[in-house]
Design a protein around this motif. Structure first.
Motif, short mmCIF file in Angstrom:
data_model
loop_
_atom_site.label_atom_id
_atom_site.label_comp_id
_atom_site.label_asym_id
_atom_site.label_seq_id
_atom_site.Cartn_x
_atom_site.Cartn_y
_atom_site.Cartn_z
N GLY A 105 -16.60 -9.39 1.60
CA GLY A 105 -15.21 -9.49 1.18
C GLY A 105 -14.40 -8.28 1.57
O GLY A 105 -14.86 -7.40 2.33
N TYR A 106 -13.18 -8.21 1.01
CA TYR A 106 -12.19 -7.24 1.45
C TYR A 106 -11.50 -6.59 0.26
O TYR A 106 -11.31 -7.22 -0.78
CB TYR A 106 -11.14 -7.92 2.34
CG TYR A 106 -11.75 -8.62 3.54
CD1 TYR A 106 -11.97 -7.94 4.72
CD2 TYR A 106 -12.12 -9.96 3.46
CE1 TYR A 106 -12.55 -8.58 5.81
CE2 TYR A 106 -12.69 -10.61 4.55
CZ TYR A 106 -12.90 -9.91 5.73
OH TYR A 106 -13.48 -10.54 6.80
N CYS A 107 -11.11 -5.30 0.44
CA CYS A 107 -10.40 -4.53 -0.59
C CYS A 107 -9.28 -3.75 0.08
O CYS A 107 -9.24 -3.58 1.30
CB CYS A 107 -11.33 -3.51 -1.26
SG CYS A 107 -12.89 -4.13 -1.88
N CYS A 108 -8.41 -3.21 -0.75
CA CYS A 108 -7.45 -2.21 -0.30
C CYS A 108 -8.09 -0.82 -0.43
O CYS A 108 -8.96 -0.60 -1.28
CB CYS A 108 -6.18 -2.24 -1.15
SG CYS A 108 -5.37 -3.84 -1.26
N PHE A 109 -7.62 0.11 0.40
CA PHE A 109 -8.16 1.47 0.38
C PHE A 109 -7.03 2.45 0.63
O PHE A 109 -6.15 2.20 1.45
CB PHE A 109 -9.24 1.63 1.46
CG PHE A 109 -10.22 2.75 1.22
CD1 PHE A 109 -11.43 2.50 0.59
CD2 PHE A 109 -9.94 4.03 1.63
CE1 PHE A 109 -12.35 3.51 0.38
CE2 PHE A 109 -10.84 5.06 1.42
CZ PHE A 109 -12.06 4.81 0.79
N ASN A 110 -7.06 3.59 -0.06
CA ASN A 110 -6.17 4.70 0.24
C ASN A 110 -7.04 5.88 0.64
O ASN A 110 -7.67 6.52 -0.20
CB ASN A 110 -5.30 5.06 -0.97
CG ASN A 110 -4.33 6.21 -0.66
OD1 ASN A 110 -4.20 6.63 0.48
ND2 ASN A 110 -3.67 6.71 -1.70
N GLU A 111 -7.07 6.15 1.93
CA GLU A 111 -7.87 7.25 2.49
C GLU A 111 -7.05 8.53 2.41
O GLU A 111 -6.62 9.09 3.43
CB GLU A 111 -8.23 6.93 3.94
CG GLU A 111 -8.99 8.01 4.65
CD GLU A 111 -10.48 7.79 4.64
OE1 GLU A 111 -11.14 8.47 3.84
OE2 GLU A 111 -10.96 6.96 5.40
N ALA A 112 -6.79 9.01 1.19
CA ALA A 112 -5.96 10.20 1.02
C ALA A 112 -6.62 11.39 1.72
O ALA A 112 -7.79 11.69 1.47
CB ALA A 112 -5.73 10.48 -0.46
N SER A 113 -5.86 12.05 2.59
CA SER A 113 -6.43 13.05 3.51
C SER A 113 -5.80 14.41 3.29
O SER A 113 -4.60 14.52 3.02
CB SER A 113 -6.19 12.61 4.96
OG SER A 113 -6.79 11.35 5.20
#
Length: 283
Positions: A151-159
């Motif tokens: 399945g699929y999710c949202c992600f925030n790759e805070a850098s």
């Protein structure tokens, strides 16, 4: 079906989130105690059938969300994987996927704060689509790669942009504590037959800062799954974070970096909205 990991009554659990509450699946699907164990046992179809006929066990407000997969064996991330982002960075399109790794201990759930590090003021948002693998496999042909997706999710790759530039290997800037937000849940692959048709939008304090069709990916999801599988087997519960589009704070004029009190929302069509406040690590 929307699958989550959560904490209730002092225990870490997993289940199906519905509008009327959460159906607890812990221990009910072949003894699986975690969502990763459910995927390893190929138990999604059984879980769907059980949840369809079961009453909710918990009210959503009585539970604390955990990262969708709290304990992935690996998290594989992509840099420069959108055409628009490569253009704003001023680099040519990569000939091969630009791969780096994130550690599981950096993950936080939907609604939890992401931490602006003490040591940097160059903390940036990156809205992304995350893919959760559901089946083990190596040397996977691209034409069969989606068969391995749970399945699929949202992600925030805070850098952390300045730390990202400490060397040509920028993984350190991608691995600060509590900077990888994932959620709000896992939408099972049967509900998203074509992930390339999805659209991603990132908002900072309600203002749109990123919008892109997933079709703008340089390397598609099947290509990425196949590429990585030539080197290492994918395992159930592994996470593939597919890259961020143009519009990141670093390349705005003037640059825009995250600060205490901000809120970042990552919305992906057919999945939902991942929302996280920004809090100073010192606080």
């Amino acid at each position: 079906m929307r699958l989550i990991s959560f904490r209730a009554k002092g225990d870490d659990r997993f289940g199906c989130q519905r509008d009327d509450g959460i159906v607890d699946l812990t221990g009910r699907m072949g003894g699986a105690r975690t969502l990763r164990e459910l995927l390893a046992a190929d138990g999604v179809a059984e879980a769907r059938a059980f949840a369809a006929g079961a009453a909710a066990d918990f009210a959503i407000g009585d539970c604390e969300l955990l990262p969708v997969i709290p304990d992935p064996a690996k998290i594989i991330c992509l840099g420069l994987n959108y055409r628009g982002h490569a253009e704003e960075v001023g680099k040519p399109l990569p000939a091969k996927p630009v791969v780096f790794h994130r550690h599981a201990q950096t993950l936080v759930a939907h609604g939890a704060p992401i931490l602006k590090p003490i040591v940097s003021d160059k903390f940036d948002y990156e809205g992304e689509l995350a893919v959760v693998l559901g089946k083990r496999g190596g040397h996977i042909p691209a034409e069969r790669a989606l068969e391995h997706v749970a399945g699929y999710c949202c992600f925030n790759e805070a850098s952390v942009r300045d730390w990202q530039k400490h060397s040509h290997l920028y993984g350190m800037g991608k691995n600060f504590r509590a900077t990888g937000a994932i959620g709000p849940w896992l939408v099972t692959a049967d509900e998203i037959p074509d992930p390339q048709a999805l659209e991603l939008t990132t908002r900072l304090n309600g203002e749109e800062v990123q919008r892109v069709g997933i079709s703008d990916l340089i390397f598609s999801i099947p290509e990425l799954i196949a590429y990585v599988s030539q080197a290492i087997d994918w395992l159930p519960g592994d996470i593939l974070v597919t890259g961020t589009p143009s519009g990141v704070g670093l390349f705005r004029d003037p640059p825009v970096f995250l600060k205490q009190g901000d809120r970042v929302d990552v919305e992906i069509s057919q999945i939902g909205v991942l929302s996280n406040p920004v809090v100073n690590e010192a606080a």
